[in-house]
Structure formats: structure tokens, C-alpha cells
Design a protein around this motif. Structure first.
Motif, PDB file in Angstrom:
ATOM      1  N   PRO A 265       4.970 -23.550  -2.181  1.00 52.87           N
ATOM      2  CA  PRO A 265       4.777 -23.615  -0.728  1.00 52.87           C
ATOM      3  C   PRO A 265       6.058 -23.927   0.032  1.00 52.87           C
ATOM      4  O   PRO A 265       6.341 -23.303   1.070  1.00 52.87           O
ATOM      5  N   TYR A 266       6.825 -24.909  -0.475  1.00 53.13           N
ATOM      6  CA  TYR A 266       8.077 -25.236   0.217  1.00 53.13           C
ATOM      7  C   TYR A 266       9.014 -24.039   0.244  1.00 53.13           C
ATOM      8  O   TYR A 266       9.579 -23.689   1.287  1.00 53.13           O
ATOM      9  N   TRP A 267       9.185 -23.403  -0.895  1.00 50.34           N
ATOM     10  CA  TRP A 267      10.162 -22.317  -1.001  1.00 50.34           C
ATOM     11  C   TRP A 267       9.751 -21.121  -0.145  1.00 50.34           C
ATOM     12  O   TRP A 267      10.577 -20.538   0.566  1.00 50.34           O
ATOM     13  N   LEU A 268       8.467 -20.753  -0.191  1.00 50.70           N
ATOM     14  CA  LEU A 268       8.013 -19.623   0.613  1.00 50.70           C
ATOM     15  C   LEU A 268       8.067 -19.948   2.100  1.00 50.70           C
ATOM     16  O   LEU A 268       8.414 -19.082   2.924  1.00 50.70           O
ATOM     17  N   ASP A 272      10.332 -17.715   4.501  1.00 56.42           N
ATOM     18  CA  ASP A 272       9.643 -17.005   5.584  1.00 56.42           C
ATOM     19  C   ASP A 272      10.116 -17.429   6.965  1.00 56.42           C
ATOM     20  O   ASP A 272      10.279 -16.589   7.859  1.00 56.42           O
ATOM     21  N   ASN A 273      10.314 -18.749   7.154  1.00 52.52           N
ATOM     22  CA  ASN A 273      10.483 -19.285   8.502  1.00 52.52           C
ATOM     23  C   ASN A 273      11.909 -19.655   8.873  1.00 52.52           C
ATOM     24  O   ASN A 273      12.223 -19.776  10.065  1.00 52.52           O
ATOM     25  N   ILE A 274      12.772 -19.869   7.895  1.00 54.65           N
ATOM     26  CA  ILE A 274      14.160 -20.235   8.186  1.00 54.65           C
ATOM     27  C   ILE A 274      15.103 -19.073   7.872  1.00 54.65           C
ATOM     28  O   ILE A 274      15.908 -18.658   8.711  1.00 54.65           O
ATOM     29  N   CYS A 275      14.979 -18.510   6.684  1.00 53.30           N
ATOM     30  CA  CYS A 275      15.945 -17.503   6.227  1.00 53.30           C
ATOM     31  C   CYS A 275      15.605 -16.090   6.696  1.00 53.30           C
ATOM     32  O   CYS A 275      16.490 -15.353   7.150  1.00 53.30           O
ATOM     33  N   ALA A 281      17.941  -7.860  11.180  1.00 53.12           N
ATOM     34  CA  ALA A 281      18.554  -6.556  10.912  1.00 53.12           C
ATOM     35  C   ALA A 281      19.197  -6.499   9.540  1.00 53.12           C
ATOM     36  O   ALA A 281      19.369  -5.415   8.968  1.00 53.12           O
ATOM     37  N   LEU A 282      19.559  -7.669   8.988  1.00 51.59           N
ATOM     38  CA  LEU A 282      20.232  -7.708   7.687  1.00 51.59           C
ATOM     39  C   LEU A 282      19.254  -7.679   6.517  1.00 51.59           C
ATOM     40  O   LEU A 282      19.684  -7.474   5.374  1.00 51.59           O
ATOM     41  N   VAL A 283      17.969  -7.894   6.768  1.00 53.87           N
ATOM     42  CA  VAL A 283      17.002  -7.919   5.673  1.00 53.87           C
ATOM     43  C   VAL A 283      15.934  -6.834   5.786  1.00 53.87           C
ATOM     44  O   VAL A 283      15.178  -6.626   4.836  1.00 53.87           O
ATOM     45  N   LYS A 284      15.876  -6.125   6.908  1.00 52.18           N
ATOM     46  CA  LYS A 284      14.754  -5.214   7.150  1.00 52.18           C
ATOM     47  C   LYS A 284      14.682  -4.083   6.131  1.00 52.18           C
ATOM     48  O   LYS A 284      13.587  -3.619   5.779  1.00 52.18           O
ATOM     49  N   ASP A 285      15.839  -3.616   5.617  1.00 52.85           N
ATOM     50  CA  ASP A 285      15.818  -2.515   4.661  1.00 52.85           C
ATOM     51  C   ASP A 285      15.333  -2.963   3.283  1.00 52.85           C
ATOM     52  O   ASP A 285      14.608  -2.242   2.601  1.00 52.85           O
ATOM     53  N   LYS A 286      15.741  -4.168   2.878  1.00 55.85           N
ATOM     54  CA  LYS A 286      15.328  -4.668   1.576  1.00 55.85           C
ATOM     55  C   LYS A 286      13.955  -5.322   1.615  1.00 55.85           C
ATOM     56  O   LYS A 286      13.202  -5.253   0.644  1.00 55.85           O
ATOM     57  N   LEU A 287      13.642  -5.970   2.717  1.00 61.32           N
ATOM     58  CA  LEU A 287      12.428  -6.778   2.790  1.00 61.32           C
ATOM     59  C   LEU A 287      11.615  -6.410   4.030  1.00 61.32           C
ATOM     60  O   LEU A 287      11.619  -7.128   5.028  1.00 61.32           O
ATOM     61  N   PRO A 288      10.912  -5.303   3.986  1.00 66.26           N
ATOM     62  CA  PRO A 288      10.048  -4.974   5.129  1.00 66.26           C
ATOM     63  C   PRO A 288       8.895  -5.943   5.302  1.00 66.26           C
ATOM     64  O   PRO A 288       8.305  -6.018   6.377  1.00 66.26           O
ATOM     65  N   LYS A 289       8.571  -6.688   4.233  1.00 64.82           N
ATOM     66  CA  LYS A 289       7.527  -7.716   4.312  1.00 64.82           C
ATOM     67  C   LYS A 289       8.154  -9.087   4.116  1.00 64.82           C
ATOM     68  O   LYS A 289       9.268  -9.216   3.604  1.00 64.82           O
ATOM     69  N   LYS A 290       7.425 -10.119   4.505  1.00 64.90           N
ATOM     70  CA  LYS A 290       7.909 -11.483   4.319  1.00 64.90           C
ATOM     71  C   LYS A 290       7.966 -11.836   2.835  1.00 64.90           C
ATOM     72  O   LYS A 290       7.181 -11.308   2.032  1.00 64.90           O
ATOM     73  N   PRO A 291       8.864 -12.755   2.479  1.00 65.10           N
ATOM     74  CA  PRO A 291       8.934 -13.168   1.071  1.00 65.10           C
ATOM     75  C   PRO A 291       7.596 -13.622   0.498  1.00 65.10           C
ATOM     76  O   PRO A 291       7.267 -13.308  -0.645  1.00 65.10           O
ATOM     77  N   SER A 292       6.816 -14.363   1.284  1.00 67.08           N
ATOM     78  CA  SER A 292       5.531 -14.848   0.766  1.00 67.08           C
ATOM     79  C   SER A 292       4.587 -13.705   0.431  1.00 67.08           C
ATOM     80  O   SER A 292       3.751 -13.822  -0.488  1.00 67.08           O
ATOM     81  N   ASP A 293       4.686 -12.585   1.133  1.00 74.15           N
ATOM     82  CA  ASP A 293       3.829 -11.443   0.830  1.00 74.15           C
ATOM     83  C   ASP A 293       4.121 -10.887  -0.560  1.00 74.15           C
ATOM     84  O   ASP A 293       3.212 -10.479  -1.284  1.00 74.15           O
ATOM     85  N   TYR A 294       5.409 -10.860  -0.920  1.00 72.62           N
ATOM     86  CA  TYR A 294       5.767 -10.354  -2.248  1.00 72.62           C
ATOM     87  C   TYR A 294       5.260 -11.288  -3.343  1.00 72.62           C
ATOM     88  O   TYR A 294       4.817 -10.829  -4.404  1.00 72.62           O
ATOM     89  N   PHE A 295       5.334 -12.588  -3.089  1.00 69.85           N
ATOM     90  CA  PHE A 295       4.813 -13.521  -4.098  1.00 69.85           C
ATOM     91  C   PHE A 295       3.308 -13.314  -4.261  1.00 69.85           C
ATOM     92  O   PHE A 295       2.800 -13.237  -5.388  1.00 69.85           O
TER      93      PHE A 295
END
Length: 369
Positions: A265-268, A272-275, A281-295
Motif C-alpha cells: 500500500p505504501y509503495w503503490l 501513484d500520487n507522488i511520482c 508527459a515523461l511517463v505517458k508512453d511507458k505507463l498509460p495506467k497508474k502503477p497500482s493498476d499494473y500491480f
């Protein structure tokens, strides 16, 4: 109630290497013991491969403390054979188990070994563990091991592993020989795993001759052990995100074992909320979804007996992604009981039972008798 133990280990007898390893490799790089005493106390034997100790920072103070603490020699003896493993499972109320190595991971991932030696040890272990589990393949589900010393060989290793009938590969979370998990050098590996429906179990450990977090600044067992599991699990997940692995290979299931679950929970939340929103614009190509969605889509995590905050874990990743692993027969985890697991956790009894039975089957299929 019979449970599915997602983290159970063998203890590799020394004789297996001479039997299952290519003789030329074995003669050049044998695994062997050296025995020492300190102040008239017999220390645990030190493992070597060739002239290199298998464990890093395994100094006299740790050896002496290990020698003086109560030993679980009977459990370790049971873990040396498939029959003994089944006997231990019956004693613990375990119906099925994922079976993992103990010392082989330290050998195969040893930074001083040539790539061909590392690969030969991995393949020798895989042949042995198949024989080990032959006594009851429905209950003993082995994880294969691969050598990451030469990333170009990984796809071929996975093809052989698939032919042998494995459905699970265990790898360490650290970078090996300079390549982290999200490196493009591993893309063929992930692609071949997905092609053959092979899933991944991350399992760290203290004292690797490698780039484990904390090993460059600490030497005490306390600090090394604190870093080697949960911190490496967090960075492993980040490495897969950074490398776009979840997006490119969405059908692979990843299990994070022996690191607890409360870090999730802390890491996601932080990702999700800080990084994630800082520079979209720097993450949209690699991560179209939030990190928690991938987990939630790709990952499973095992909890520890008595671990707090499991309700929050379920809120973030769902009740179907929680697993339990005993870590049998390793001494850093205490004995468990089914009653303790179902009644003594910070989670509802139905959710605990789901983690003990149904959730692991999502990785391997099948059902309980």
C-alpha cells in the motif's frame, strides 16, 4: 483445512551436483563444505563453489550465533527429499506447495562465476528438482531457475524449461551482472515466458555475492536481512514498471515472496500520487495506467504470519492477489499453524482462507480435493 503453501524450500544435498552436473564443470567448480571451529565451538559448515564462498558477509559472528541457536535439523533433513517434503507438508496441514531452492540461487547468481558455469548449475538443479517432485507432481510444484549472467541465453533456457514441463520460474529481484529486471536485454526472456505461459516468482535472500540493497553499506545480519527482502521487492516492481514490462507482457503473473505484503500500500500510494503525476508527459508512453493498476492486474504478494495492515493491502490490490508462504524450513520464519493463520491476522477469516486456498490456484489451475 488444507492449504497451498506458496513458498516452501528444499535443502540441496551435496551429492546432487556430482550426479546432475556436467562432470567437467563439476571438476572445475565443485560445491563443497569447509568446517571451522571458534573457541571450541563447531561452526556451521561454510559453502564454497570452487575457491569462492557462496555466501557474502557470512562472518564469524553470524556463524557463531547460528551455531549457538536452536537448530531445526529435522526440518532441514525432511526438505532434502521429495518424500520428506511430503511428510513435512502433512505435518503442517499443507496440501500443495510451490517448491523453491535454498542454496542454488546463491550459486547460479554468484557474481564471480562464468556464465557457462552459472547456466550449468541452473540446468542441473532443474533436472534434480523434477526428480525430487516426481513422487507427487500434483502436490509438489517446482519452480525452475535460470542463469541471468548472459541475457542472450535466457530465451533458450526458457524454451528448455517449458519442454521440461515447468510453469514457474524463480528469479532474484536484484540486478545481475549489471542488468536490472526492466532492461531491454531481458525483453526476449519476458516474451518467451509469455509465449509458454510461464509465470515468475521473485524471491530474494540475504548474503548474495551480488548487488543486493544494503550490501555495500552494511555487514551485520540485522541490517542485511532488513534490506534484502522488502526493499528489493519494491525496487523490483519499480524496475518492471520502468522497463514497460507489465505493459508489453500483460499475461505474465508475478509473485513477490518472503517480503511481506505491508509494503505494497505504501509503495503503490507513493508511486501513484507522488511520482506518477509529477511529470505526466515523461511517463505517458511507458505507463498509460497508474502503477497500482499494473500491480492489481499482474502481481501477487505473500503475507507473513501475524503481519499488520493486510486490510489495506486488500483495498489496494484486491482479495484475490494475496498469498501465504511458510518459508519452510528456513530458521528466520517461525513455525505456523492453520489456526494462527486464520484467527491471528489483521484480515477477515474468509479473505485469509481465500489466500490459503483459492488464490494460488489462479497461478497453476486445479482445485482442492
Amino acid at each position: 483445512m488444507k492449504i497451498f503453501d506458496c513458498d516452501r524450500h528444499v535443502m540441496e544435498p551435496l551429492f546432487i551436483w556430482e550426479k546432475y552436473l556436467d562432470n567437467k564443470i563439476y571438476q572445475q567448480y565443485p560445491v563443497h563444505f569447509k568446517h571451522h571451529t571458534h573457541d571450541n565451538v563447531d561452526l556451521p559448515p561454510t559453502y564454497y563453489i570452487g575457491s569462492e564462498p557462496i555466501l557474502k558477509h557470512w562472518h564469524k559472528a553470524i556463524q557463531l550465533e547460528t551455531a549457538l541457536r536452536p537448530q531445526n535439523s529435522s526440518a532441514r533433513k525432511l526438505a532434502m527429499s521429495g518424500l520428506g517434503q511430503l511428510q513435512s507438508m502433512d505435518q503442517d496441514g499443507v496440501d500443495k506447495a510451490f517448491i523453491f531452492p535454498t542454496f542454488t540461487g546463491y550459486i547460479v547468481n554468484h557474481e564471480s562465476l562464468p556464465a557457462e558455469v552459472s547456466c550449468a548449475y541452473a540446468q542441473a538443479y532443474n533436472r534434480w528438482i523434477l526428480d525430487y517432485c516426481m513422487i507427487d507432481k500434483s502436490r509438489l510444484i517446482p519452480a525452475a531457475i535460470v542463469s541471468r549472467h548472459d541475457p542472450k541465453s535466457l530465451s533458450q533456457q526458457v524454451q528448455l524449461i517449458a519442454q521440461q514441463g515447468f510453469k514457474l520460474i524463480t528469479i532474484r529481484p536484484e540486478p545481475i551482472h549489471g542488468y536490472h529486471l526492466g532492461d531491454a536485454a531481458y525483453f526476449d526472456f519476458w516474451q518467451t515466458c509469455q509465449q509458454h505461459n510461464i509465470n515468475i516468482a521473485f524471491h530474494g535472500g540475504t548474503h548474495l555475492h551480488g548487488q543486493t540493497i544494503g550490501s555495500d553499506r552494511f555487514e551485520s545480519r540485522f541490517s542485511l536481512h532488513a534490506c534484502s527482502h522488502a526493499l528489493e521487492a519494491q525496487v523490483a516492481f519499480l524496475s518492471l514498471l520502468e522497463g514497460n514490462v507489465f505493459e508489453l507482457y500483460p499475461n505474465i503473473k508475478f509473485m513477490f515472496l518472503e517480503a511481506g505484503a505491508a509494503w505494497v500500500p505504501y509503495w503503490l500510494w507513493r508511486l501513484d500520487n507522488i511520482c506518477y503525476p509529477e511529470f505526466p508527459a515523461l511517463v505517458k508512453d511507458k505507463l498509460p495506467k497508474k502503477p497500482s493498476d499494473y500491480f492489481k492486474n499482474n502481481c501477487y504478494v505473500s503475507f507473513e504470519s501475524g503481519e499488520p495492515c493486510l486490510e489495506e493491502v486488500v483495498k489496494w490490490i484486491g482479495r484475490d492477489k494475496l498469498l501465504f508462504g511458510s518459508d519452510f524450513p528456513h530458521p528466520d520464519h517461525q513455525d505456523f499453524s492453520i489456526e494462527e493463520l486464520t484467527l491471528g491476522q489483521s484480515l477477515s477469516t474468509p479473505d485469509i482462507k481465500r489466500a490459503l486456498q483459492q488464490n494460488p490456484l489462479a497461478c497453476v489451475g486445479g482445485s482442492f480435493a
